[in-house]
Design a protein around this motif. Structure first.
Motif, PDB file in Angstrom:
ATOM      1  N   THR A 196     -67.497 -11.839 -36.124  1.00  0.00           N
ATOM      2  CA  THR A 196     -67.592 -12.692 -34.825  1.00  0.00           C
ATOM      3  C   THR A 196     -66.445 -13.672 -34.789  1.00  0.00           C
ATOM      4  OG1 THR A 196     -68.816 -14.362 -35.784  1.00  0.00           O
ATOM      5  CG2 THR A 196     -70.015 -12.816 -34.358  1.00  0.00           C
ATOM      6  N   ASP A 197     -65.731 -14.056 -35.843  1.00  0.00           N
ATOM      7  CA  ASP A 197     -64.803 -15.088 -36.096  1.00  0.00           C
ATOM      8  C   ASP A 197     -63.449 -14.480 -36.681  1.00  0.00           C
ATOM      9  OD1 ASP A 197     -65.934 -15.099 -38.590  1.00  0.00           O
ATOM     10  OD2 ASP A 197     -66.943 -16.801 -37.942  1.00  0.00           O
ATOM     11  N   ARG A 253     -86.122 -30.699 -31.928  1.00  0.00           N
ATOM     12  CA  ARG A 253     -84.654 -31.285 -32.534  1.00  0.00           C
ATOM     13  C   ARG A 253     -83.580 -30.309 -32.488  1.00  0.00           C
ATOM     14  NH1 ARG A 253     -84.646 -36.464 -34.921  1.00  0.00           N
ATOM     15  NH2 ARG A 253     -82.227 -36.276 -34.595  1.00  0.00           N
ATOM     16  N   GLN A 254     -82.506 -30.723 -32.959  1.00  0.00           N
ATOM     17  CA  GLN A 254     -81.051 -29.959 -33.020  1.00  0.00           C
ATOM     18  C   GLN A 254     -81.372 -28.518 -33.526  1.00  0.00           C
ATOM     19  OE1 GLN A 254     -81.483 -33.237 -33.538  1.00  0.00           O
ATOM     20  NE2 GLN A 254     -79.480 -34.199 -32.718  1.00  0.00           N
ATOM     21  N   SER A 257     -81.319 -25.392 -31.463  1.00  0.00           N
ATOM     22  CA  SER A 257     -80.166 -25.091 -30.664  1.00  0.00           C
ATOM     23  C   SER A 257     -79.292 -23.842 -30.923  1.00  0.00           C
ATOM     24  CB  SER A 257     -79.116 -26.252 -30.504  1.00  0.00           C
ATOM     25  OG  SER A 257     -79.842 -27.311 -29.928  1.00  0.00           O
ATOM     26  N   THR A 287     -76.964 -18.815 -32.544  1.00  0.00           N
ATOM     27  CA  THR A 287     -75.574 -18.963 -33.114  1.00  0.00           C
ATOM     28  C   THR A 287     -75.619 -18.906 -34.595  1.00  0.00           C
ATOM     29  OG1 THR A 287     -75.523 -21.118 -32.714  1.00  0.00           O
ATOM     30  CG2 THR A 287     -74.445 -19.545 -31.074  1.00  0.00           C
ATOM     31  N   ASP A 316     -77.974 -33.310 -46.351  1.00  0.00           N
ATOM     32  CA  ASP A 316     -76.678 -33.428 -45.998  1.00  0.00           C
ATOM     33  C   ASP A 316     -76.097 -31.655 -46.303  1.00  0.00           C
ATOM     34  OD1 ASP A 316     -74.071 -33.598 -44.834  1.00  0.00           O
ATOM     35  OD2 ASP A 316     -73.684 -35.280 -46.288  1.00  0.00           O
ATOM     36  N   GLN A 359     -73.479 -30.818 -45.334  1.00  0.00           N
ATOM     37  CA  GLN A 359     -72.010 -30.822 -45.722  1.00  0.00           C
ATOM     38  C   GLN A 359     -71.490 -31.167 -47.027  1.00  0.00           C
ATOM     39  OE1 GLN A 359     -69.802 -29.658 -43.423  1.00  0.00           O
ATOM     40  NE2 GLN A 359     -71.440 -29.064 -42.228  1.00  0.00           N
ATOM     41  N   LYS A 370     -74.949 -32.393 -40.133  1.00  0.00           N
ATOM     42  CA  LYS A 370     -75.814 -33.260 -40.736  1.00  0.00           C
ATOM     43  C   LYS A 370     -76.867 -33.712 -39.542  1.00  0.00           C
ATOM     44  CE  LYS A 370     -76.369 -37.300 -43.393  1.00  0.00           C
ATOM     45  NZ  LYS A 370     -75.487 -38.422 -44.037  1.00  0.00           N
ATOM     46  N   ARG A 416     -60.031 -33.571 -42.691  1.00  0.00           N
ATOM     47  CA  ARG A 416     -61.315 -33.158 -42.056  1.00  0.00           C
ATOM     48  C   ARG A 416     -62.450 -33.890 -42.506  1.00  0.00           C
ATOM     49  NH1 ARG A 416     -60.867 -26.564 -41.808  1.00  0.00           N
ATOM     50  NH2 ARG A 416     -58.623 -26.709 -40.907  1.00  0.00           N
ATOM     51  N   TYR A 418     -66.377 -33.869 -42.655  1.00  0.00           N
ATOM     52  CA  TYR A 418     -67.403 -32.966 -42.133  1.00  0.00           C
ATOM     53  C   TYR A 418     -68.761 -33.596 -41.722  1.00  0.00           C
ATOM     54  CZ  TYR A 418     -64.015 -29.718 -44.148  1.00  0.00           C
ATOM     55  OH  TYR A 418     -62.904 -29.070 -44.553  1.00  0.00           O
ATOM     56  N   SER A 419     -68.931 -34.910 -42.241  1.00  0.00           N
ATOM     57  CA  SER A 419     -70.373 -35.508 -41.924  1.00  0.00           C
ATOM     58  C   SER A 419     -70.146 -36.559 -40.992  1.00  0.00           C
ATOM     59  CB  SER A 419     -71.125 -36.097 -43.147  1.00  0.00           C
ATOM     60  OG  SER A 419     -71.566 -34.874 -44.060  1.00  0.00           O
ATOM     61  N   TYR A 446     -59.012 -30.058 -35.973  1.00  0.00           N
ATOM     62  CA  TYR A 446     -60.207 -29.536 -36.489  1.00  0.00           C
ATOM     63  C   TYR A 446     -61.418 -29.713 -35.674  1.00  0.00           C
ATOM     64  CZ  TYR A 446     -64.266 -28.700 -39.514  1.00  0.00           C
ATOM     65  OH  TYR A 446     -65.630 -28.433 -39.707  1.00  0.00           O
ATOM     66  N   GLN A 460     -63.491 -26.983 -33.363  1.00  0.00           N
ATOM     67  CA  GLN A 460     -65.147 -27.287 -33.702  1.00  0.00           C
ATOM     68  C   GLN A 460     -65.793 -27.249 -32.104  1.00  0.00           C
ATOM     69  OE1 GLN A 460     -65.249 -25.316 -36.497  1.00  0.00           O
ATOM     70  NE2 GLN A 460     -67.372 -26.494 -36.707  1.00  0.00           N
ATOM     71  N   ARG A 478     -65.760 -24.004 -30.442  1.00  0.00           N
ATOM     72  CA  ARG A 478     -66.875 -23.241 -30.838  1.00  0.00           C
ATOM     73  C   ARG A 478     -68.153 -23.577 -30.139  1.00  0.00           C
ATOM     74  NH1 ARG A 478     -65.917 -21.683 -37.166  1.00  0.00           N
ATOM     75  NH2 ARG A 478     -64.847 -19.790 -36.536  1.00  0.00           N
ATOM     76  N   TRP A 516     -70.879 -21.621 -27.903  1.00  0.00           N
ATOM     77  CA  TRP A 516     -72.259 -21.264 -28.637  1.00  0.00           C
ATOM     78  C   TRP A 516     -73.268 -22.041 -27.870  1.00  0.00           C
ATOM     79  CZ3 TRP A 516     -70.840 -22.759 -34.368  1.00  0.00           C
ATOM     80  CH2 TRP A 516     -70.093 -21.805 -34.833  1.00  0.00           C
ATOM     81  N   MET A 517     -72.966 -23.268 -27.090  1.00  0.00           N
ATOM     82  CA  MET A 517     -73.928 -23.842 -26.138  1.00  0.00           C
ATOM     83  C   MET A 517     -73.923 -23.131 -24.709  1.00  0.00           C
ATOM     84  SD  MET A 517     -75.868 -25.520 -28.639  1.00  0.00           S
ATOM     85  CE  MET A 517     -75.260 -24.787 -30.040  1.00  0.00           C
ATOM     86  N   ARG A 564     -80.382 -31.858 -28.918  1.00  0.00           N
ATOM     87  CA  ARG A 564     -79.929 -30.560 -29.029  1.00  0.00           C
ATOM     88  C   ARG A 564     -78.654 -30.536 -29.994  1.00  0.00           C
ATOM     89  NH1 ARG A 564     -83.562 -27.449 -28.361  1.00  0.00           N
ATOM     90  NH2 ARG A 564     -85.135 -28.833 -27.896  1.00  0.00           N
ATOM     91  N   LEU A 565     -77.788 -31.667 -29.869  1.00  0.00           N
ATOM     92  CA  LEU A 565     -76.596 -31.497 -30.703  1.00  0.00           C
ATOM     93  C   LEU A 565     -76.569 -32.835 -31.387  1.00  0.00           C
ATOM     94  CD1 LEU A 565     -73.709 -30.195 -28.334  1.00  0.00           C
ATOM     95  CD2 LEU A 565     -74.909 -28.793 -30.031  1.00  0.00           C
ATOM     96  N   THR A 566     -75.777 -32.736 -32.830  1.00  0.00           N
ATOM     97  CA  THR A 566     -75.886 -34.197 -33.235  1.00  0.00           C
ATOM     98  C   THR A 566     -74.856 -34.841 -32.504  1.00  0.00           C
ATOM     99  OG1 THR A 566     -73.914 -33.132 -34.690  1.00  0.00           O
ATOM    100  CG2 THR A 566     -76.676 -32.880 -35.334  1.00  0.00           C
ATOM    101  N   GLN A 600     -71.492 -33.523 -33.307  1.00  0.00           N
ATOM    102  CA  GLN A 600     -71.202 -32.259 -32.324  1.00  0.00           C
ATOM    103  C   GLN A 600     -70.824 -32.891 -30.956  1.00  0.00           C
ATOM    104  OE1 GLN A 600     -74.744 -30.087 -33.462  1.00  0.00           O
ATOM    105  NE2 GLN A 600     -73.538 -28.465 -34.359  1.00  0.00           N
ATOM    106  N   ARG A 623     -56.269 -20.463 -31.350  1.00  0.00           N
ATOM    107  CA  ARG A 623     -56.779 -18.980 -31.715  1.00  0.00           C
ATOM    108  C   ARG A 623     -58.488 -19.134 -30.905  1.00  0.00           C
ATOM    109  NH1 ARG A 623     -60.467 -18.449 -35.274  1.00  0.00           N
ATOM    110  NH2 ARG A 623     -60.347 -16.532 -35.452  1.00  0.00           N
ATOM    111  N   ASP A 656     -62.085 -16.991 -31.146  1.00  0.00           N
ATOM    112  CA  ASP A 656     -62.944 -16.246 -32.081  1.00  0.00           C
ATOM    113  C   ASP A 656     -62.977 -15.067 -31.444  1.00  0.00           C
ATOM    114  OD1 ASP A 656     -63.363 -17.906 -34.316  1.00  0.00           O
ATOM    115  OD2 ASP A 656     -65.420 -18.574 -33.365  1.00  0.00           O
TER     116      ASP A 656
END
Lengths: 313, 156
Positions: A143-144, A234-235, A238, A251, A282, A284, A294, B24, B26-27, B44, B48, B51, B55-56, B105-107, B110, B133, B135
Motif C-alpha cells: 500500500t505504501d 476510544r481511538q 478507528s 487501516t 507506549d 513508540q 500512543k 521526528r 514519535y510520542s 514528517y 503523517q 496519511r 485513512w480517516m 477517534r484520534l489521539t 494525530q 509523494r 502512497d
C-alpha cells in the motif's frame, strides 16, 4: 520453531534454490583453489626476465590460455542456464489452489484468504496458516512502499510493489513454524517486520480456518467487558477491526482472534499480557515510527484492554 | 598537500550530510506556546497528517482538498479560521452541519498532524515541508509542487 535459513529448506522450491546455491559455491570454490594453486606455482617457478620462449612452448601457452577462456565461457553459460531453469520453474502460479492476498504495509503484513464465497473470506495479520503438502498461491500487494516477502525455509524472495500484483507459490513439506522477514528496506521499522508461516496438517489447517472465520464472542462482564467498551469507544476502533464487535477500522491490523497469535507488532514482542501492556503504554518506545500512536489510557483502563484482547482466542 | 585537502573536504562533506536531520518526535510534540506551532513546520508530521487524511476518509466530504459535501481546504477561505490551532479545534470538537468530532477517534498528536496537513493543502508551508509523494497513484501534482493559494483571509 525453526529459525529462518535459506540453507535449511523445507519445500521442493527452497531445496532447488539451496542446491543452486551449493552448486555455485562448490564450483566457484574449486575454481578459486585452482587459481590460487596456479598462482603459487608461478611464484615458485618464475620464468627468467627477458628470455624468449622457444616456439613450441609459446604455442603450448596460447593453447592453455585459449582453453581456459573457453572453459570460463562454458562455466558462465552453465551458471546462467542453471539459475534460469531453477527460477523459471517457480514463475507460473497455479490460480486454482488456495489463494492468499498478502499486503505489505509499513511495518506489518495483512493476510486475506481469498474465496468466491464472501462468507469464507478471512482477514488476519502477520501470520499465515497453510496446509502441508499442497501449493498455496500468494498474491502480493503493497500500500505504501516496496516490501519483499521472504520466508527462506520455504521459498525465495518476491517483491511487493504498490500498484502491481506479484505472485509467489509456497509449499511446505512438513508441519512447522517458519519465520519470514521483509527483505527490501522499507523505512524505519523494516527490521521489525516479520511474518510467521504456520504449516499444518490439512485437517488442523481446516479446523484453524473454521475457527478463525467465526466472530469473537464479546465478554459480558468483568475487566474484559470494560476493555471491549474502551476498544470500541476510544481511538483503537478507528484503525482496528474485531469481527464480533462494532470495531471496524480498516487501516491497522485486524485483531479478530488476537489472543491466539504468537507475536505483537509483526514479530516485535511475544504475545503475553505483560508485553501487550508495554506495547499499549507506549508503542513508540517499542517500535519508534510505527503508525500505532500512543493513546492516553489510565493503567486500569489499559489492564482492562489487555484482558479483553488476550481473551480473543 | 592537495590530496590531504581533498580528503578533508570529502570527510567534511560526509559529516555535513548528517547535519540538520529533520527532528521526528514519535510520542507527541513538546508543549509550545501557542500549541501546535512545531507541527506545522515539520515535514514528517505533515506527511503523517496526509496519511491520516486518507485513512480517516476525510476525502469522503472534502475530496483531495477541493471540497464536495464539506468545504474546500486548499483555497484561502477558512470558515473557522486558518491557523493550525483553529483547524485543530475544528477537527477535535467537530463543527455544525456535519463535521464530526475526532477527539476520541484520534489521539491529540494525530489531530495536530492532521491539522498541520490540512493547513498545508493550500501550500501555506515551505516547499520542503509539503509532502512530495503519495502512497497511492495520484493524478494531480504533489503538494510540494503546487502553487500557493491566495493570501489567507480571515473567515467568511
Amino acid at each position: 520453531m525453526n529459525w529462518q535459513s535459506a540453507l535449511d529448506p523445507h519445500s521442493a522450491n527452497a531445496r532447488h534454490l539451496a542446491d543452486l546455491f551449493w552448486f555455485f559455491t562448490a564450483l566457484c570454490a574449486a575454481i578459486w583453489l585452482l587459481v590460487v594453486a596456479a598462482l603459487l606455482r608461478a611464484i615458485r617457478h618464475p620464468g627468467l626476465a627477458g628470455e624468449q620462449d622457444p616456439p613450441e612452448r609459446q604455442l603450448r601457452k596460447s593453447r592453455i590460455v585459449g582453453a581456459l577462456t573457453a572453459l570460463t565461457v562454458l562455466i558462465l553459460v552453465v551458471f546462467t542456464a542453471a539459475s534460469f531453469y531453477t527460477t523459471r520453474s517457480f514463475a507460473w502460479p497455479d490460480m486454482n489452489t488456495l489463494r492468499i492476498k498478502v499486503t505489505g504495509q509499513q511495518w506489518w503484513w495483512q493476510v486475506e484468504y481469498r474465496n468466491h464465497d464472501a462468507s469464507q473470506v478471512l482477514t488476519t495479520a502477520n501470520e499465515i496458516h497453510i496446509p502441508v503438502g499442497r501449493p498455496v498461491t500468494l498474491e502480493l500487494h503493497a500500500t505504501d512502499v516496496i516490501h519483499s516477502f521472504w520466508v527462506p525455509d520455504l521459498m525465495g524472495k518476491q517483491d511487493l510493489i504498490p500498484g502491481r500484483t506479484n505472485y509467489l507459490t509456497l509449499q511446505a513439506d512438513h508441519a512447522g513454524v517458519y519465520r519470514g522477514q521483509c527483505a527490501e528496506f522499507c523505512g524505519l521499522e523494516h527490521a521489525r517486520m516479520a511474518i510467521w508461516v504456520f504449516a499444518q496438517e490439512p485437517s488442523a489447517f481446516e479446523a484453524w480456518r473454521r475457527h478463525a472465520l467465526m466472530p469473537n464472542t464479546m465478554p459480558d462482564g468483568g475487566a474484559a467487558a470494560k476493555g471491549a467498551y474502551i476498544f470500541v469507544h476510544r481511538q483503537c476502533a478507528s484503525c482496528h477491526a474485531i469481527n464480533g464487535s462494532d470495531a471496524a477500522g480498516q487501516t491497522g491490523p485486524d485483531l479478530t482472534h488476537f489472543g491466539a497469535r504468537a507475536t505483537i507488532a509483526a514479530g516485535t514482542l511475544h504475545n503475553t499480557a505483560a508485553n501487550l501492556d508495554r506495547w499499549l503504554a507506549d508503542p513508540q518506545a517499542v517500535k519508534p515510527g510505527a503508525n500505532m500512536p500512543k493513546v492516553d489510557l489510565s493503567a486500569p483502563d489499559r489492564a482492562a484492554l489487555v484482558a479483553f484482547l488476550e481473551g480473543l482466542k | 598537500m592537495s590530496s590531504a585537502w581533498a580528503r578533508f573536504a570529502l570527510l567534511a562533506a560526509l559529516l555535513l550530510a548528517g547535519c540538520e536531520r529533520e527532528k521526528r518526535v514519535y510520542s507527541g510534540q513538546p508543549a509550545t506556546n501557542p500549541a501546535g506551532e512545531l507541527y506545522q513546520e515539520n515535514a514528517y508530521d505533515v506527511a503523517q497528517g496526509k496519511r491520516l487524511y486518507t485513512w480517516m476518509n476525510c476525502t469522503g466530504c472534502h475530496a483531495h482538498g477541493g471540497g464536495g459535501i464539506g468545504p474546500a481546504l486548499m483555497d484561502n477561505r477558512w470558515i473557522y479560521g486558518g491557523k493550525i490551532q483553529q483547524i485543530y479545534r475544528s477537527i477535535r470538537d467537530g463543527r455544525k452541519n456535519g463535521m464530526p468530532a475526532w477527539k476520541n477517534r484520534l489521539t491529540d498528536q494525530q489531530i495536530w498532524q492532521l491539522a498541520a496537513y490540512v493547513r498545508s493543502m493550500g501550500r501555506y508551508v515551505r516547499k520542503d515541508v509539503a509532502p512530495s509523494r503519495d502512497d497511492a497513484l495520484n493524478s494531480g501534482k504533489a503538494e510540494s509542487r503546487r502553487e500557493r493559494s491566495a493570501p489567507l483571509e480571515p473567515g467568511r
